[in-house]
Design a protein around this motif. Sequence first.
Motif, PDB file in Angstrom:
ATOM      1  N   THR A  56       6.583   2.073   7.128  1.00 61.80           N
ATOM      2  CA  THR A  56       5.429   2.862   6.685  1.00 61.80           C
ATOM      3  C   THR A  56       5.302   2.967   5.165  1.00 61.80           C
ATOM      4  O   THR A  56       4.373   3.567   4.667  1.00 61.80           O
ATOM      5  N   THR A  58       4.593   1.564   1.303  1.00 62.42           N
ATOM      6  CA  THR A  58       3.703   0.582   0.703  1.00 62.42           C
ATOM      7  C   THR A  58       4.351   0.038  -0.562  1.00 62.42           C
ATOM      8  O   THR A  58       5.409   0.504  -0.991  1.00 62.42           O
ATOM      9  N   SER A  85       4.525  -2.871   5.936  1.00 60.25           N
ATOM     10  CA  SER A  85       3.922  -2.439   7.200  1.00 60.25           C
ATOM     11  C   SER A  85       2.492  -2.947   7.284  1.00 60.25           C
ATOM     12  O   SER A  85       1.691  -2.652   6.408  1.00 60.25           O
ATOM     13  N   ARG A  87      -1.308  -3.096   8.048  1.00 63.75           N
ATOM     14  CA  ARG A  87      -2.305  -2.015   8.138  1.00 63.75           C
ATOM     15  C   ARG A  87      -3.475  -2.517   8.973  1.00 63.75           C
ATOM     16  O   ARG A  87      -4.134  -3.478   8.624  1.00 63.75           O
TER      17      ARG A  87
END
Length: 105
Positions: A56, A58, A85, A87
């Motif tokens: 999770t 960035t 992760s 998106r």
Amino acid sequence: MCIKVKNTWKVAGGTLSQCEHQSKSTKTGMRFSVFIPGDVPGNAKIPGIYYLSGLTCTDENFCQKAGAFPSAAKHKVALILPDTSPRGSDIPGIGVTLCTSSSCV
């Protein structure tokens, strides 16, 4: 692969660029950042470190919290910081419940 530079900043005497591309495997847009130290000729080869953030996270987590840019600039090392992760709403496995010990979050 087409890479689009979204933003560029001057940091610690070098350049931090945030980029995005379309992933073939997830079929979603993916983002990453790259730090290139200053005083490096455009065609010079320099070492690079890939930092893979946790689930999770960035590319911005490392940029905002690590404080690594001055050291990377001093030692002439590039930093490559992918968003680890995917998106998107239609990716298999995304949206699963994550459990730690006996409680789920």
